[in-house]
Design a protein around this motif. Sequence first.
Motif, short mmCIF file in Angstrom:
data_model
loop_
_atom_site.label_atom_id
_atom_site.label_comp_id
_atom_site.label_asym_id
_atom_site.label_seq_id
_atom_site.Cartn_x
_atom_site.Cartn_y
_atom_site.Cartn_z
N PHE A 256 -39.00 -37.55 -29.17
CA PHE A 256 -37.92 -36.70 -29.64
C PHE A 256 -38.09 -35.27 -29.12
O PHE A 256 -37.11 -34.63 -28.73
N GLN A 257 -39.32 -34.76 -29.14
CA GLN A 257 -39.55 -33.41 -28.62
C GLN A 257 -39.16 -33.32 -27.15
O GLN A 257 -38.55 -32.34 -26.71
N ARG A 258 -39.50 -34.34 -26.38
CA ARG A 258 -39.14 -34.37 -24.97
C ARG A 258 -37.62 -34.41 -24.82
O ARG A 258 -37.02 -33.67 -24.05
N MET A 259 -36.98 -35.31 -25.59
CA MET A 259 -35.54 -35.44 -25.55
C MET A 259 -34.85 -34.12 -25.90
O MET A 259 -33.95 -33.64 -25.21
N GLU B 161 -42.92 -36.72 -39.47
CA GLU B 161 -42.73 -38.11 -39.89
C GLU B 161 -41.26 -38.39 -40.19
O GLU B 161 -40.70 -39.40 -39.75
N ARG B 162 -40.63 -37.47 -40.91
CA ARG B 162 -39.22 -37.66 -41.27
C ARG B 162 -38.33 -37.58 -40.03
O ARG B 162 -37.39 -38.36 -39.89
N ILE B 163 -38.63 -36.66 -39.13
CA ILE B 163 -37.85 -36.55 -37.89
C ILE B 163 -37.94 -37.85 -37.10
O ILE B 163 -36.94 -38.35 -36.57
N ALA C 79 -31.50 -29.38 -25.17
CA ALA C 79 -31.26 -28.04 -25.69
C ALA C 79 -31.80 -26.93 -24.79
O ALA C 79 -31.56 -25.75 -25.06
N ASP C 80 -32.55 -27.30 -23.75
CA ASP C 80 -33.17 -26.32 -22.84
C ASP C 80 -34.13 -25.39 -23.56
O ASP C 80 -34.30 -24.24 -23.16
N LYS C 81 -34.73 -25.89 -24.63
CA LYS C 81 -35.79 -25.14 -25.32
C LYS C 81 -36.60 -26.14 -26.13
O LYS C 81 -36.08 -27.18 -26.56
N PRO C 82 -37.89 -25.86 -26.38
CA PRO C 82 -38.69 -26.75 -27.20
C PRO C 82 -38.19 -26.80 -28.64
O PRO C 82 -37.61 -25.83 -29.15
N ILE D 201 -54.32 -36.10 -28.30
CA ILE D 201 -53.86 -34.71 -28.37
C ILE D 201 -52.86 -34.55 -29.49
O ILE D 201 -52.24 -35.52 -29.94
N ASN D 202 -52.69 -33.32 -29.94
CA ASN D 202 -51.65 -33.02 -30.92
C ASN D 202 -50.30 -33.04 -30.22
O ASN D 202 -50.14 -32.46 -29.15
N THR D 203 -49.32 -33.69 -30.83
CA THR D 203 -48.01 -33.79 -30.20
C THR D 203 -47.40 -32.42 -29.96
O THR D 203 -46.70 -32.21 -28.97
#
Length: 291
Positions: free
Chosen positions: A38-41, A25-27, A46-49, A147-149
């Motif tokens: 944001f996770q996709r970005m 939520e804060r992110i 960064a070339d990593k999850p 689904i869970n993000t």
Amino acid sequence: MNWVHRMNEVISYIEDHLTDEISHERISKIAGCSIYNFQRMFSYIADKPLSEYIRNRRLTLAAFDILNSTERIIDISLKYGYESQDAFSRAFRNYHGVLPSTVRNETVQLKSCPKLSFQMTIKGENHMNYKIEQFPAFKVAGIANQINTSEAFEIIPQIWENAWKNGTMDRFFKLFEKVDYRPAGVLGISEGGQWGNSEEMNYIVAVTNHVDLPTCNHVSPPEGMEEFSYPGSTWVIFEANGELPDAVQKVYKQFYTEWLPNSGYQLANLPVIESYMPENHQEVWIAIVKN
């Protein structure tokens, strides 16, 4: 607050909370977009999850604690969010290649994941074909999957595989006999939820069944499908032609690392849409607003 500054603010927040809970939520609120976006970005830049980066930062600091303190390993395990010493030891060995106890008893080589820092660079190595369009409100008919993000990148390919197996795609092809609207083709829609309510998301496989234009007829969703509505907005639409998944992934990487930081826009709180058409023709629709 510009885009690069938001990214660095998220990294600072993560760094300050490596020994306690990191809130999606804060992110979301710091980044100004859904946690899925944001996770996709993050993964493309960064070339990593994101989850891997957080885990690696915690294991890096845990190694320093083992080397430089007399804390018990079980206490260090709990400090960095592991429920047991066994779970911590497995994760530590997977990352560093040695058990935590070995670090205290022998001279060993360890890995280090440094804190990230984002800067804006202008590369221009490959051109991008895009247009910015004020598109009217539209509706899609489709099937939503909650689904869970945190599991999205693993589950979404399975959703498409199942759609081909269970006849869903055949039903979309029949729907195409009645509609020929944009966004065109079969759509993959990532709804990250409202910012700050982002532990779960919807991934919708759908077809556009109405656009808010006088010449467009509304086609009711087939039985077993729902209708989803999206407001008129400004969209940047990228061509992503070529073999999948590389063609679409290339667009995302260039969008997040080159186009968005230099564009004067930021992400709008709307879904990201991937439009799949025949002969390896794809488009990526991303809603944007002026900074």
